[in-house]
Motif scaffolding. Structure first.
Motif, PDB file in Angstrom:
ATOM      1  N   ARG A  28     -10.211 -45.162 -74.567  1.00 25.30           N
ATOM      2  CA  ARG A  28      -9.996 -44.009 -75.408  1.00 25.30           C
ATOM      3  C   ARG A  28      -9.744 -42.615 -74.422  1.00 25.30           C
ATOM      4  O   ARG A  28      -8.897 -41.903 -74.555  1.00 25.30           O
ATOM      5  N   ALA A  29     -10.544 -42.808 -73.350  1.00 24.14           N
ATOM      6  CA  ALA A  29     -10.574 -41.803 -72.214  1.00 24.14           C
ATOM      7  C   ALA A  29      -9.157 -41.875 -71.416  1.00 24.14           C
ATOM      8  O   ALA A  29      -8.365 -40.824 -71.390  1.00 24.14           O
ATOM      9  N   GLY A  30      -8.785 -42.951 -71.204  1.00 23.23           N
ATOM     10  CA  GLY A  30      -7.460 -43.243 -70.504  1.00 23.23           C
ATOM     11  C   GLY A  30      -6.208 -42.907 -71.305  1.00 23.23           C
ATOM     12  O   GLY A  30      -5.321 -42.576 -70.643  1.00 23.23           O
ATOM     13  N   LEU A  31      -6.248 -43.134 -72.768  1.00 20.75           N
ATOM     14  CA  LEU A  31      -5.192 -42.703 -73.437  1.00 20.75           C
ATOM     15  C   LEU A  31      -5.384 -41.224 -74.072  1.00 20.75           C
ATOM     16  O   LEU A  31      -4.670 -40.743 -74.970  1.00 20.75           O
ATOM     17  N   SER A  32      -6.516 -40.368 -73.516  1.00 18.53           N
ATOM     18  CA  SER A  32      -6.746 -39.243 -74.099  1.00 18.53           C
ATOM     19  C   SER A  32      -5.549 -38.059 -74.073  1.00 18.53           C
ATOM     20  O   SER A  32      -5.552 -37.211 -74.638  1.00 18.53           O
ATOM     21  N   GLY A  33      -4.640 -38.629 -73.112  1.00 17.92           N
ATOM     22  CA  GLY A  33      -3.785 -37.403 -72.846  1.00 17.92           C
ATOM     23  C   GLY A  33      -2.350 -38.020 -73.891  1.00 17.92           C
ATOM     24  O   GLY A  33      -1.200 -37.504 -73.508  1.00 17.92           O
ATOM     25  N   ASN A  34      -2.702 -38.781 -74.526  1.00 19.24           N
ATOM     26  CA  ASN A  34      -1.426 -39.195 -75.508  1.00 19.24           C
ATOM     27  C   ASN A  34      -1.876 -39.196 -76.956  1.00 19.24           C
ATOM     28  O   ASN A  34      -2.651 -39.986 -77.453  1.00 19.24           O
ATOM     29  N   GLY A  63     -12.758 -32.911 -63.462  1.00 15.06           N
ATOM     30  CA  GLY A  63     -12.723 -33.950 -64.390  1.00 15.06           C
ATOM     31  C   GLY A  63     -12.483 -33.504 -65.912  1.00 15.06           C
ATOM     32  O   GLY A  63     -12.139 -34.561 -66.686  1.00 15.06           O
ATOM     33  N   LYS A  64     -12.803 -32.388 -66.171  1.00 17.15           N
ATOM     34  CA  LYS A  64     -12.571 -32.111 -67.575  1.00 17.15           C
ATOM     35  C   LYS A  64     -11.641 -31.318 -67.931  1.00 17.15           C
ATOM     36  O   LYS A  64     -11.165 -30.813 -68.878  1.00 17.15           O
ATOM     37  N   ILE A  65     -10.529 -31.273 -66.641  1.00 14.59           N
ATOM     38  CA  ILE A  65      -9.325 -30.318 -67.232  1.00 14.59           C
ATOM     39  C   ILE A  65      -8.215 -31.289 -67.721  1.00 14.59           C
ATOM     40  O   ILE A  65      -8.044 -32.388 -67.600  1.00 14.59           O
ATOM     41  N   ALA A  66      -7.888 -30.573 -68.943  1.00 14.36           N
ATOM     42  CA  ALA A  66      -7.074 -31.609 -69.845  1.00 14.36           C
ATOM     43  C   ALA A  66      -7.108 -32.876 -70.118  1.00 14.36           C
ATOM     44  O   ALA A  66      -8.061 -33.349 -70.489  1.00 14.36           O
ATOM     45  N   ARG A 114      -4.068 -34.260 -65.194  1.00 15.84           N
ATOM     46  CA  ARG A 114      -4.803 -34.171 -63.906  1.00 15.84           C
ATOM     47  C   ARG A 114      -4.234 -34.780 -62.501  1.00 15.84           C
ATOM     48  O   ARG A 114      -4.501 -34.502 -61.625  1.00 15.84           O
ATOM     49  N   ASN A 115      -3.100 -35.760 -63.047  1.00 15.05           N
ATOM     50  CA  ASN A 115      -2.153 -36.193 -61.778  1.00 15.05           C
ATOM     51  C   ASN A 115      -1.328 -35.250 -61.346  1.00 15.05           C
ATOM     52  O   ASN A 115      -0.692 -35.522 -60.190  1.00 15.05           O
ATOM     53  N   ASP A 164      -8.692 -29.606 -74.708  1.00 13.52           N
ATOM     54  CA  ASP A 164      -8.421 -28.493 -74.992  1.00 13.52           C
ATOM     55  C   ASP A 164      -9.061 -27.579 -73.817  1.00 13.52           C
ATOM     56  O   ASP A 164      -9.718 -28.014 -73.067  1.00 13.52           O
ATOM     57  N   PHE A 165      -8.458 -26.379 -73.607  1.00 17.78           N
ATOM     58  CA  PHE A 165      -9.168 -25.343 -72.888  1.00 17.78           C
ATOM     59  C   PHE A 165     -10.669 -25.240 -73.475  1.00 17.78           C
ATOM     60  O   PHE A 165     -11.012 -25.533 -74.585  1.00 17.78           O
TER      61      PHE A 165
END
Lengths: 156, 281
Positions: free
Chosen positions: A127-133, B96-99, B104-105, B188-189
């Motif tokens: 879930r953390a790895g996919l948290s940007g999708n 590590g908490k940004i976005a 982050r990449n 989120d921010f």
């Protein structure tokens, strides 16, 4: 300063037209007919545009094509030749993880990186790895199932 | 045809020369700049990519024991940097908490702090860590404490044509550094954030993010907490001081009143967490 740039996408080199402000997403979709990456929000929030640049998942909507010269770009269309990508594609299909499919290309790119870094991720790590999708259809459960399934298959 | 030019300078001097043109914008990771361009909030006539500039890259050890983080360092790199330990863990935790992972990449520390979004994660962490910002200009470079670098809403001390070159952190000391972020949803921010750096000798530095134009910090709050990290009443007092100094607004994330209410509670929570012995990194 030029209005073309050379991009390497899924192992193939192309010269594309790109102004300074042309995004990679626009070039992929409009010039290279690689419509897997989607324009969901155009603000880098939804993840539907996610592709890998030098193996790292990034937002193609926030990447300028001209700034991607000399880098290796991987889209969903290039995954079938990648062992992790192909395993994920099979697992997504078998797990029922695709509903409308709009989030799927980005999910696959992010999941590929996750499994490349961690062979047997926990569900929390998935879930953390996919948290940007983001997915608006599925509630994520079958997507997590699919990634777990692919991880199991790959580590056998 | 937009006619927007794209430049790829190979050195800091070359970049600064290009940025002397007011119509040109520096491009770091693009995570914020391109988003603003996509939203038609900005339309620079020229972009100056900072990708190929060696002087802006890398995390290096300084002779005085401090750590220099190049402006083009991506959040994923900062979040994985083992040298940001002890009191400097606050910066690593914030990164590590940004976005989210793809952002982050791409996003960089220099680019992020140059925008100075009041809801962003680095400003409070850098103030708590005692960071110094190195600014490159055509006439030479200058250094500024982080607390003086963040001036107002989306406003820094950067003059036109100047660039953040690096972020300098003091030598990491034994202790703990943590970053707690209250947000509506992961990625989120911050609605409210607490950046806390606590040395084993008792010195504590705390800053609040998301509650005003710039990070909220005070010597009085630090003094209230120093040597008393495990004292909930002291933490509450420090939190009340900071809540009194904060200047939050009502926005989509929370009301100003809510933020003022939450600040002391989060400071108490952060202090208690930092006071735990042998906390996992």
């Amino acid at each position: 300063m030029s209005d073309t740039c050379r991009l390497t996408v899924n192992g193939a080199d192309s010269t594309v037209a790109a102004e300074g402000d042309t995004t990679l997403l626009t070039v992929l979709r409009d010039q290279l007919a690689l419509t897997g990456a989607k324009r969901g929000c155009n603000q880098g929030v939804c993840g539907a545009c996610t592709v890998a640049i030098d193996d790292a998942p990034m937002r193609s909507c926030l990447s300028l094509a001209a700034n991607c010269e000399g880098r290796a770009i991987l889209t969903v269309e290039g995954l079938e030749r990648d062992p992790i990508g192909a395993a994920l594609q099979r697992a997504f299909a078998e797990s029922g993880a695709v509903q409308c499919g709009f989030c799927t290309p980005g999910m696959l790119i992010s999941a590929r990186r996750l499994l490349a870094e961690t062979a047997r991720p926990s569900d929390d790590a998935i879930r953390a790895g996919l948290s940007g999708n983001l997915c608006r259809c599925s509630g994520y459960r079958r997507i997590v199932d699919a990634v777990r399934r692919a991880a199991q298959e790959l580590s056998r | 045809m937009s006619g927007v030019a794209f430049h790829r300078p190979r050195s800091l001097d070359e970049a600064l020369a290009l940025l002397a043109d007011e119509e040109a914008r520096p491009l770091a990771g693009g995570a914020s700049l391109v988003a603003m361009m996509n939203a038609r909030l900005l339309a620079p006539a020229a972009l100056v990519s900072l990708r190929e500039i060696p002087e802006l890259r890398g995390i290096t050890d300084e002779a005085d024991g401090g750590i220099r983080i190049g402006a083009m360092t991506r959040h994923c790199e900062t979040a994985a940097e083992g040298r940001l330990s002890g009191t400097l863990g606050v910066v690593r935790a914030a990164a590590g908490k940004i976005a989210n992972p793809p952002v982050r990449n791409m996003g960089t520390m220099g680019g992020s702090i140059s925008l100075a979004d009041p809801g962003a994660d680095y400003p409070a962490a850098l103030v708590a860590a005692g960071a110094v910002i190195e600014i490159a200009a055509k006439g030479g470079s200058r250094r500024l404490a982080a607390r003086d670098f963040f001036v107002d809403w989306y406003t820094t001390a950067l003059e036109p044509g100047e660039l953040v070159a690096a972020i300098l952190l003091p030598q990491p000391r034994d202790g703990d550094g943590l970053y707690h972020k209250l947000a509506r949803v992961a990625g989120d921010f911050a609605t409210v954030s607490v950046a806390l750096s606590a040395a084993s000798d008792g010195a504590v530095s705390v800053a609040i993010g998301g509650c005003g134009p710039t990070p909220v910090a005070s010597e009085a709050a630090n003094a209230a907490l120093s040597g008393r990290l495990g004292d909930a009443q002291a933490a509450r007092e420090a939190g009340e001081i900071l809540a009194g100094l904060a200047d939050p607004v009502d926005d989509v994330r929370a009301s100003a009143g809510y933020r003022r209410l939450v600040i002391p509670r989060m400071v108490v929570e952060a202090a208690a967490a930092a006071a735990q012995p042998a906390r996992a990194a």
